[in-house]
Design an enzyme around this catalytic site. Sequence first.
Site, PDB file in Angstrom:
ATOM      1  N   CYS A  99      10.577   9.618  12.121  1.00  0.00           N
ATOM      2  CA  CYS A  99      10.453   8.752  13.210  1.00  0.00           C
ATOM      3  C   CYS A  99      11.236   8.846  14.335  1.00  0.00           C
ATOM      4  O   CYS A  99      10.920   9.008  15.203  1.00  0.00           O
ATOM      5  CB  CYS A  99       9.937   7.310  12.876  1.00  0.00           C
ATOM      6  SG  CYS A  99      11.312   6.367  12.177  1.00  0.00           S
ATOM      7  N   LYS A 151       0.790  -1.297   0.152  1.00  0.00           N
ATOM      8  CA  LYS A 151      -0.209  -0.087   0.042  1.00  0.00           C
ATOM      9  C   LYS A 151       0.788   1.303  -0.051  1.00  0.00           C
ATOM     10  O   LYS A 151       1.716   1.578   0.994  1.00  0.00           O
ATOM     11  CB  LYS A 151      -0.971  -0.074   1.384  1.00  0.00           C
ATOM     12  CG  LYS A 151      -1.500   1.327   1.412  1.00  0.00           C
ATOM     13  CD  LYS A 151      -2.500   1.911   0.850  1.00  0.00           C
ATOM     14  CE  LYS A 151      -3.067   3.092   1.114  1.00  0.00           C
ATOM     15  NZ  LYS A 151      -2.084   4.199   1.339  1.00  0.00           N
ATOM     16  N   GLU A 168       4.495  13.032  19.424  1.00  0.00           N
ATOM     17  CA  GLU A 168       5.146  13.155  18.280  1.00  0.00           C
ATOM     18  C   GLU A 168       4.523  14.256  17.454  1.00  0.00           C
ATOM     19  O   GLU A 168       3.388  14.102  17.543  1.00  0.00           O
ATOM     20  CB  GLU A 168       5.254  11.730  17.632  1.00  0.00           C
ATOM     21  CG  GLU A 168       6.033  12.031  16.411  1.00  0.00           C
ATOM     22  CD  GLU A 168       5.793  10.679  15.252  1.00  0.00           C
ATOM     23  OE1 GLU A 168       4.891  10.271  15.138  1.00  0.00           O
ATOM     24  OE2 GLU A 168       7.044  10.286  14.869  1.00  0.00           O
ATOM     25  N   GLU A 203       6.402  -0.434  12.853  1.00  0.00           N
ATOM     26  CA  GLU A 203       7.547   0.452  12.929  1.00  0.00           C
ATOM     27  C   GLU A 203       6.733   2.066  13.142  1.00  0.00           C
ATOM     28  O   GLU A 203       6.300   2.401  12.157  1.00  0.00           O
ATOM     29  CB  GLU A 203       8.424   0.587  11.815  1.00  0.00           C
ATOM     30  CG  GLU A 203       9.244  -0.743  11.415  1.00  0.00           C
ATOM     31  CD  GLU A 203      10.354  -1.053  12.373  1.00  0.00           C
ATOM     32  OE1 GLU A 203      10.707  -0.127  13.109  1.00  0.00           O
ATOM     33  OE2 GLU A 203      10.831  -2.163  12.355  1.00  0.00           O
TER      34      GLU A 203
HETATM   35  P1  NAD Z   1      -0.245   7.200   9.079  1.00  0.00           P
HETATM   36  O1  NAD Z   1      -0.180   5.950   9.898  1.00  0.00           O
HETATM   37  O2  NAD Z   1      -1.342   7.861   8.716  1.00  0.00           O
HETATM   38  O3  NAD Z   1       0.146   6.192   7.295  1.00  0.00           O
HETATM   39  C1  NAD Z   1       0.883   5.433   7.077  1.00  0.00           C
HETATM   40  C2  NAD Z   1       0.442   4.449   5.978  1.00  0.00           C
HETATM   41  O4  NAD Z   1      -0.717   3.745   6.524  1.00  0.00           O
HETATM   42  C3  NAD Z   1      -0.279   5.228   4.715  1.00  0.00           C
HETATM   43  O5  NAD Z   1       0.127   4.508   3.682  1.00  0.00           O
HETATM   44  C4  NAD Z   1      -1.730   5.238   4.957  1.00  0.00           C
HETATM   45  O6  NAD Z   1      -2.322   5.148   3.871  1.00  0.00           O
HETATM   46  C5  NAD Z   1      -1.911   3.651   5.604  1.00  0.00           C
HETATM   47  N1  NAD Z   1      -3.178   3.786   6.684  1.00  0.00           N
HETATM   48  C6  NAD Z   1      -3.605   4.556   7.329  1.00  0.00           C
HETATM   49  N2  NAD Z   1      -4.573   4.092   8.088  1.00  0.00           N
HETATM   50  C7  NAD Z   1      -4.718   2.846   7.821  1.00  0.00           C
HETATM   51  C8  NAD Z   1      -5.425   1.690   8.090  1.00  0.00           C
HETATM   52  N3  NAD Z   1      -6.707   1.934   8.995  1.00  0.00           N
HETATM   53  N4  NAD Z   1      -5.212   0.497   7.707  1.00  0.00           N
HETATM   54  C9  NAD Z   1      -4.387   0.316   6.759  1.00  0.00           C
HETATM   55  N5  NAD Z   1      -3.412   1.237   6.320  1.00  0.00           N
HETATM   56  C10 NAD Z   1      -3.674   2.467   6.990  1.00  0.00           C
HETATM   57  O7  NAD Z   1       1.362   7.698   9.113  1.00  0.00           O
HETATM   58  P2  NAD Z   1       1.998   9.129   8.420  1.00  0.00           P
HETATM   59  O8  NAD Z   1       1.446  10.364   9.037  1.00  0.00           O
HETATM   60  O9  NAD Z   1       1.710   8.804   7.077  1.00  0.00           O
HETATM   61  O10 NAD Z   1       3.298   8.600   8.768  1.00  0.00           O
HETATM   62  C11 NAD Z   1       4.199   9.308   9.610  1.00  0.00           C
HETATM   63  C12 NAD Z   1       4.318   8.357  10.736  1.00  0.00           C
HETATM   64  O11 NAD Z   1       4.985   7.496  10.576  1.00  0.00           O
HETATM   65  C13 NAD Z   1       4.761   8.943  12.065  1.00  0.00           C
HETATM   66  O12 NAD Z   1       4.304   8.515  13.179  1.00  0.00           O
HETATM   67  C14 NAD Z   1       6.161   8.637  12.211  1.00  0.00           C
HETATM   68  O13 NAD Z   1       7.088   8.337  13.160  1.00  0.00           O
HETATM   69  C15 NAD Z   1       6.149   7.091  11.438  1.00  0.00           C
HETATM   70  N6  NAD Z   1       7.227   6.508  10.843  1.00  0.00           N
HETATM   71  C16 NAD Z   1       7.803   5.558  11.641  1.00  0.00           C
HETATM   72  C17 NAD Z   1       8.965   4.898  11.161  1.00  0.00           C
HETATM   73  C18 NAD Z   1       9.741   3.787  11.957  1.00  0.00           C
HETATM   74  O14 NAD Z   1      10.548   3.245  11.233  1.00  0.00           O
HETATM   75  N7  NAD Z   1       9.493   3.671  13.118  1.00  0.00           N
HETATM   76  C19 NAD Z   1       9.506   5.357   9.786  1.00  0.00           C
HETATM   77  C20 NAD Z   1       8.791   6.599   9.398  1.00  0.00           C
HETATM   78  C21 NAD Z   1       7.487   7.088   9.627  1.00  0.00           C
END
Ligand code: NAD
Length: 484
Positions: free
Chosen positions: A282, A173, A381, A248
């Site tokens: 992150c 996705k 965050e 993650e």
């Molecule tokens: P998000 O959780 O809103 O979205 C991430 C992905 O998940 C997107 O592709 C989104 O479409 C999908 N998604 C959202 N809701 C979903 C659901 N119910 N079911 C399945 N998929 C779903 O996150 P974001 O705002 O796009 O990204 C930022 C976040 O990602 C921050 O919290 C950051 O810390 C985290 N992050 C973590 C790491 C790590 O390695 N720990 C690395 C990069 C980013």
Amino acid sequence: MKTIPNWINGQEALPEKGNWLDKFNPHTGLPMSRGADSTSVDTHRAIDAAGKAFPVWSSMTPVRRGQILADMVTLMKQNSAELAECIAVETGKPPHDAVGEVNGAILQAEFFAGEGMRLYGRTLTSAMPGKQSFTVRQPRGIAGLIVPANTPIANIAWKTFPALICGNTVVMKAAEDAPEIAHIFARLTKESGIPDGVFNVIQGRGLPAGAAIVEDGRVAIISFTGSTGVGRWIAEVAGRRLARVSLELGGKNPFVVCDDADLERAVHWASLSAFSNAGQRCAAGSRILVFRQIYDEFKNAFISRASGLKLGVTTDCDLGPVINQRQHRNVLTAINGAVADGGIVLCGGKVPVDTALANGYYIQPTVIDGLRAEADLSCQELFGPVVTLHPVDGIREALKLANTTEYGLTAAIHTQNLDRAMYFAQNVRAGVANINIGTFGSEPHMPFGGFGASGNGSREPGIEALDVYSELKNISVLTQGGMY
Ligand code: NAD
């Protein structure tokens, strides 16, 4: 305007309902492309394709899969300029950052392509005479990989290569805000000889397109990088059917500056930790804990560094905009909330005055102090170029504050004292502890992941990723030594 369809069974696939999502250029605020606004039907089609491709891919030897992935590495190298250009435009990061990210993704790919010639198990001793025992790694099935937009090609490579080398097929996705990079990557998988259906991409929103992956009983592994709230939901839903889940998630990473730190070096790394990628990491060092004796000296040097950073999308820039308008609003609202909470904005805090940046989602690098260590902005965050400063009285208080948030992803300490550094590194609640560097994640061969609300205990790159993407089997044979 460019439209970006799904990628299913080795070809482009239009969204079944014919709906599209506008993607805006973060630098200009103008629409730049439209990604498929997929429904669960589109997702199910991708899962069908991944299911059909599984027998062929999983029955190849790991060495053969590694050779095909090595061809993908070659293609990524040949197309690195196109990949970097796409990332720079979609995410608004300066060109050198985009190039660095592509190079990191290539390294990741190289590491896991080489794993085809290792994929080691263990030989085991036995209490039974004549029994030989060993472990092998086997594929699990379909891997559902869900990624965010902050470092899009790194996120894609991080999950795809270990999933594929272990013999799984993939439904990815893509992030709403980075649709095209996933599409280009998918095209390259076909050119590299990865069989049709082995790697599929679904564009669109988390709900319904991503959720349909999580809810589908045919998907054996869910690997998710994103926010902690969504991660919790995924753990519940996929956990119910005992899918393997790797999460993650977010971070609020402490950066400690002791009284004996090399201040210039500490300021350099603190600035990179807080503001690179516009704070959308992150692993961003968004809480700086400074020994009181040097608090003012560090604060002044850090403010001077932060105020001198250049915003924009050219090679002389340090950071770009945040990814979208919603996030732009969130960050500005949080800064106002921090001020209402007693915070003092030492620099930044607003959109830049430069008219060339006026329509983009820019926020000045922002440094805030005066907040309680338990205040919202000190603990939650934000995912933007905003950092809070807190004075501490000694290493014990620094450690205590470092460990007060629900997260535990990365941490850094700056000191010349090895005892102090190791005391902190051993006791901080974080999956990565760095000494005299920044709050950065690991290299492709090193494990990365978090304690607490930063994940569910899995570690993704490094050989530890193999535990996410493979099933371990113990094979034993009883031989009758001495008969021949
Ligand atoms: P998000 O959780 O809103 O979205 C991430 C992905 O998940 C997107 O592709 C989104 O479409 C999908 N998604 C959202 N809701 C979903 C659901 N119910 N079911 C399945 N998929 C779903 O996150 P974001 O705002 O796009 O990204 C930022 C976040 O990602 C921050 O919290 C950051 O810390 C985290 N992050 C973590 C790491 C790590 O390695 N720990 C690395 C990069 C980013």
